[in-house]
Design an enzyme around this catalytic site. Structure first.
Site, PDB file in Angstrom:
ATOM      1  N   ARG A   1      -7.413  -6.053   3.436  1.00  8.69           N
ATOM      2  CA  ARG A   1      -6.338  -6.976   3.092  1.00  8.69           C
ATOM      3  C   ARG A   1      -5.123  -6.679   3.964  1.00  8.69           C
ATOM      4  O   ARG A   1      -4.716  -5.521   4.095  1.00  8.69           O
ATOM      5  CB  ARG A   1      -5.976  -6.824   1.618  1.00  8.69           C
ATOM      6  CG  ARG A   1      -4.828  -7.729   1.176  1.00  8.69           C
ATOM      7  CD  ARG A   1      -4.604  -7.629  -0.309  1.00  8.69           C
ATOM      8  NE  ARG A   1      -3.552  -8.529  -0.747  1.00  8.69           N
ATOM      9  CZ  ARG A   1      -3.284  -8.797  -2.014  1.00  8.69           C
ATOM     10  NH1 ARG A   1      -3.996  -8.227  -2.967  1.00  8.69           N
ATOM     11  NH2 ARG A   1      -2.319  -9.629  -2.339  1.00  8.69           N
TER      12      ARG A   1
ATOM     13  N   ARG B   1       2.449   1.549   6.644  1.00  3.64           N
ATOM     14  CA  ARG B   1       3.865   1.258   6.911  1.00  3.64           C
ATOM     15  C   ARG B   1       4.793   2.316   6.315  1.00  3.64           C
ATOM     16  O   ARG B   1       5.819   2.656   6.903  1.00  3.64           O
ATOM     17  CB  ARG B   1       4.202  -0.132   6.381  1.00  3.64           C
ATOM     18  CG  ARG B   1       3.548  -1.253   7.198  1.00  3.64           C
ATOM     19  CD  ARG B   1       3.601  -2.588   6.474  1.00  3.64           C
ATOM     20  NE  ARG B   1       4.965  -2.982   6.195  1.00  3.64           N
ATOM     21  CZ  ARG B   1       5.288  -3.963   5.334  1.00  3.64           C
ATOM     22  NH1 ARG B   1       4.331  -4.622   4.684  1.00  3.64           N
ATOM     23  NH2 ARG B   1       6.544  -4.289   5.141  1.00  3.64           N
TER      24      ARG B   1
ATOM     25  N   ASP C   1      -0.996  -7.733   4.727  1.00 11.00           N
ATOM     26  CA  ASP C   1       0.174  -8.353   4.104  1.00 11.00           C
ATOM     27  C   ASP C   1       0.787  -9.425   5.002  1.00 11.00           C
ATOM     28  O   ASP C   1       0.392  -9.588   6.163  1.00 11.00           O
ATOM     29  CB  ASP C   1       1.226  -7.292   3.799  1.00 11.00           C
ATOM     30  CG  ASP C   1       0.777  -6.309   2.731  1.00 11.00           C
ATOM     31  OD1 ASP C   1      -0.003  -6.703   1.851  1.00 11.00           O
ATOM     32  OD2 ASP C   1       1.207  -5.137   2.783  1.00 11.00           O
TER      33      ASP C   1
END
Length: 270
Positions: free
Chosen positions: A68, A216, A70
């Protein structure tokens, strides 16, 4: 003689039996998308791929993704699969889907696998890159693909911190959206390093899988090390503390790219 209910039942059973799974390797620029997964009323990678499949085959399907991403995150090697009874060749899927997809999404390869193949659970590792432009002057051409950091970065110190990531650890401190005990937060990192090429600085990391925002948040902490605001040992202490979100703040999504997803064996060409 018309078609009977028995004929329909036999045809449906035959279709289910003949179903196979198509696995796609997909590249995309995630700048204008609200992430990879479907969201009602918002542009997403999944939505565009499912729309293209419908235009090519006439089938309304739900696709599965290996990872997945973002909003604003890019991919060079996202792996997507869907079940179909279509007899199209893999090359036809590549050509046809690319015809119907917008210019910022492209199918790079297609393979036919067994109907039960799970692109997420069968994956043995995912590899991400985070791109940093280490410059005092912004680059309009790179603003959607790299995070601008003006201060001088100590790459050696950042790589000392990266050594702390290797192996199996609880990475809950690098997850922004979780509470203690909510789920398994242990991951195995196979490789983590920072590479400089002139003004370009790239963090490369490979693991069996990642927590939400893990990469991140990791880069955010590494930048503090690189800028002299934190030592490699303090970086290690963040991981050992096991406090949700401690490693932040997360860096912007623009620099992140899903490089590739690996499987225990190569897909066979059609």
């Amino acid at each position: 003689m018309g078609i009977t209910a028995v004929d329909i039942e036999v045809k449906t059973a035959a279709s289910v039996a003949a179903a196979t799974r198509i696995v796609l390797t997909v590249e995309y620029d995630g700048t204008r998308y609200h992430g990879s997964q479907l969201q009602t009323g918002l542009p997403t990678i999944q939505g565009e791929v499912e729309r293209a499949i419908f235009k090519l085959t006439g089938d309304r399907v739900r696709v599965n993704m290996a990872g997945r991403t973002d909003a604003g995150v890019h991919a060079r090697g996202q792996v997507i699969s869907f079940k179909t009874i279509s007899s199209h060749s893999c090359q036809t899927f590549i050509n046809g889907l690319n015809y119907h997809l917008p210019g910022d999404i492209a199918v790079k390869a297609a393979h036919r696998t067994g109907e039960s193949f799970d692109v997420r659970r069968r994956a043995v590792s995912r590899e991400y890159e985070y791109h940093i432009l280490n410059s005092r002057i912004r680059s309009p051409l790179k603003r959607d693909f790299a995070y601008l950091v003006a201060g001088n970065l100590d790459i050696e110190a950042m790589n000392k911190a990266c050594e702390k990531l290797i192996g199996e650890h609880d990475f809950i401190s690098f997850d922004s959206d979780i509470k203690v005990g909510e789920k398994n937060t242990v991951r195995r990192v196979h490789r983590a390093e920072v590479i400089r090429d002139g003004e370009q600085v790239v963090f490369q990391v490979m693991a069996n899988s990642f927590l939400p925002h893990q990469v991140r948040n990791t880069v955010g902490a590494l930048l503090r090390v690189g800028l002299g605001r934190m030592s490699p040992d303090e970086f290690s202490a963040i991981m050992e503390a096991k406090i949700p979100g401690l490693a932040g703040p997360a860096v912007p999504a623009c620099g992140l790219c899903l490089k590739q997803v690996k499987y225990p064996y190569p897909f066979e060409e059609e």
